[in-house]
Design an enzyme around this catalytic site. Structure first.
Site, short mmCIF file in Angstrom:
data_model
loop_
_atom_site.label_atom_id
_atom_site.label_comp_id
_atom_site.label_asym_id
_atom_site.label_seq_id
_atom_site.Cartn_x
_atom_site.Cartn_y
_atom_site.Cartn_z
N GLU A 288 0.82 -1.20 0.00
CA GLU A 288 0.00 0.00 0.00
C GLU A 288 0.87 1.26 0.00
OE1 GLU A 288 -4.11 -0.69 1.88
OE2 GLU A 288 -3.26 0.87 3.13
N HIS A 309 7.32 -27.06 -1.30
CA HIS A 309 6.64 -28.18 -1.96
C HIS A 309 5.48 -27.71 -2.82
CE1 HIS A 309 8.91 -31.19 0.42
NE2 HIS A 309 9.07 -30.12 1.19
N LYS A 423 -14.24 0.69 -3.84
CA LYS A 423 -15.35 1.16 -3.00
C LYS A 423 -16.35 1.94 -3.85
CE LYS A 423 -12.43 1.74 1.08
NZ LYS A 423 -11.86 2.72 1.99
O1 PA5 Z 1 -3.53 1.50 5.97
C1 PA5 Z 1 -4.65 1.96 5.88
O2 PA5 Z 1 -4.87 3.17 6.07
C2 PA5 Z 1 -5.84 1.10 5.55
O3 PA5 Z 1 -5.50 -0.23 5.39
C3 PA5 Z 1 -6.88 1.16 6.65
O4 PA5 Z 1 -6.30 0.76 7.85
C4 PA5 Z 1 -8.08 0.29 6.32
O5 PA5 Z 1 -8.62 0.64 5.08
C5 PA5 Z 1 -9.15 0.41 7.39
O6 PA5 Z 1 -9.60 1.73 7.49
P1 PA5 Z 1 -10.34 2.23 8.77
O7 PA5 Z 1 -9.42 2.06 9.94
O8 PA5 Z 1 -10.67 3.66 8.49
O9 PA5 Z 1 -11.58 1.38 8.92
#
Ligand code: PA5
Length: 448
Positions: A288, A309, A423
């Site tokens: 990310e 394996h 989303k």
């Molecule tokens: O790293 C990030 O920001 C994301 O992975 C969020 O943690 C994830 O989308 C969850 O979001 P939230 O904590 O707003 O529910």
């Protein structure tokens, strides 16, 4: 105390000899930009000196909440997705007895994770399992509006209230969310839940050492003081150590060099099944943070020797775009010896009497050599033992390595604009109010 150690020697022949020296300056600049807050995404670097800023009072408060939940619950469900659960799961799995989750009668609450998928069957089965359990919920969401987490929380909260009554439910539901905004904060205030704040300047995937990770980890019975001590030790080391003794700087430099020299996939490998979820956390952290602007190593992972394996053939002889980073644990916590067998039908009596870990370590070394011979560069990250202290070191090492690596790559490692695309389509397809134009566009595109 020893420190986490990184061995780069088995990667150096995969890029020009002077390349690493040429990267010292860019790494130093990326580090300085983090320290001075001049880097891209500088409103999300609260994690940089977070471990050393944590107070005993804060940690004690988390421990106290965990103590209360442990006393009142047989099962604690952590509702969260992405950065709001992967760090906690990584640490809990790394430190837990592999079969602890099967033992509900030993006075230890079982920690389960929900709110990280939209599976009807998962939720049905979870609710069925919880029907006879005294369960509590840690609802973790920075935005407070994430669909997966909100769905699980809606279901579990009403089940908890129905099973335990409103007053008791309020004592076993804890919120970890934004200080002021979002549905989770509003609900926590309205219902009077105990709550913790996710700092504005710490993004989800860098939040494992905030209450996001610390509360579930403490609920699982682990020592969060030691975890933070380990992270703080790594923070101090990496803040001042010169490149040649700075593991995070070295890791960031070498993975960028390998990327520039045709290695597009980093495989995080372990030889301990307990580290599986550390790799899941690491994949989010790096994927990310770096996967944007058409750039970035693809972070993948293997559990070895298990996956030798299944994936071993590809790693050894497939397309040569991989490098491997092994996380190796020096000393196991327990002793098991390879048994002797009178008939020796499998021909393995030559191993009899050896520690199983000695066999594992030779598998690790033999595999590293085979992979290097097969054109897969190898980085080795060693931890003396799998304890809270060293897991804390590992977490901070990877966080800083990521901030530096993304800086050298030239991206903003602290945003995730691409996550919104699915989303938007999902909400359009589901007809969310306010998405009318998107709904029309996607329906036309799909011929609906
Ligand atoms: O790293 C990030 O920001 C994301 O992975 C969020 O943690 C994830 O989308 C969850 O979001 P939230 O904590 O707003 O529910």
């Amino acid at each position: 105390m020893e420190n986490l150690h990184i061995d780069l020697s088995k990667a150096l022949s995969f890029f020009p000899a002077n390349a690493i020296d040429e990267l010292r300056q860019p790494i130093a600049e990326a580090h300085q930009a983090l320290e001075q807050g001049t880097c891209k995404g500088n409103d999300f670097i609260g994690w940089l000196h977070w471990p050393t800023s944590l107070t005993p009072e804060f940690l004690h408060d988390i421990e106290q909440t965990a103590h209360n939940l442990r006393a009142l619950c047989d099962v604690i469900v952590v509702a969260g997705i992405g950065g709001s659960y992967l760090g906690a799961k990584a640490v809990v799995d790394a430190l837990s007895n592999s079969f602890g989750w099967l033992q509900t009668e030993n006075g230890q609450p079982v920690i389960l994770f929900a709110g990280n998928n939209i599976s009807e069957d998962y939720l049905f089965e979870l609710q069925s399992f919880l029907r006879t359990k005294r369960f509590g919920i840690i609802n973790i969401s920075k935005s407070g509006t994430t669909t997966e987490t909100a769905l699980a929380f809606r279901l579990l909260r009403s089940q908890c209230e129905a099973q335990r009554g409103l007053d008791e439910a309020r004592r076993v539901i804890v919120a970890v969310t934004d200080a002021k905004k979002g549905a989770a904060r509003t609900m926590a205030t309205k219902e009077g839940y105990k709550s913790y704040v996710i700092p504005d300047n710490i993004g989800g995937r860098f939040s494992v050492l905030t209450a996001v990770g610390l509360l579930p980890i403490a609920c699982a019975g682990f020592n969060i003081v030691k975890l933070v001590e380990g992270a703080a030790a790594m923070e101090r080391l990496c803040a001042t150590a010169p490149f040649d003794s700075n593991p995070a700087e070295q890791y960031a430099a070498v993975r960028n060099l390998l990327y520039r020299n045709g290695k597009k996939i980093e495989l995080l490998a372990n030889y301990q099944p307990k580290l599986h979820s550390i790799a899941e956390w690491w994949k989010q952290l790096y994927g990310e943070s770096e996967g944007k602007d058409g750039l970035g190593l693809f972070p993948a992972s293997v559990d070895l020797t298990t996956d030798l394996h299944s994936m071993g053939q590809y790693i050894q002889e497939g397309e040569r775009t991989l490098f491997e980073t092994v996380v190796s644990i020096g000393k196991p916590a327990h002793e098991v010896y390879f048994p002797t067998d009178e008939e020796n039908l499998d021909g393995l009596n030559f191993l009899a009497g050896k520690h199983v870990d000695e066999v594992n370590k030779m598998a690790e070394l033999g595999t590293r050599i085979a992979h290097i011979d097969g054109g897969v560069p190898n980085l080795l990250i060693s931890l003396p033992e799998l304890t809270e202290y060293y897991v804390g070191q590992l977490l901070y090492f990877f966080e800083l390595g990521c901030g530096l690596s993304g800086g050298v790559l030239g991206v903003n490692p602290f945003n995730q604009p691409g996550v919104e695309a699915y989303k938007k389509n999902m909400f359009a397809l589901l007809g969310k109010p306010g998405y009318e134009a998107e709904t029309a566009a996607i329906r036309q595109r799909l011929g609906l």
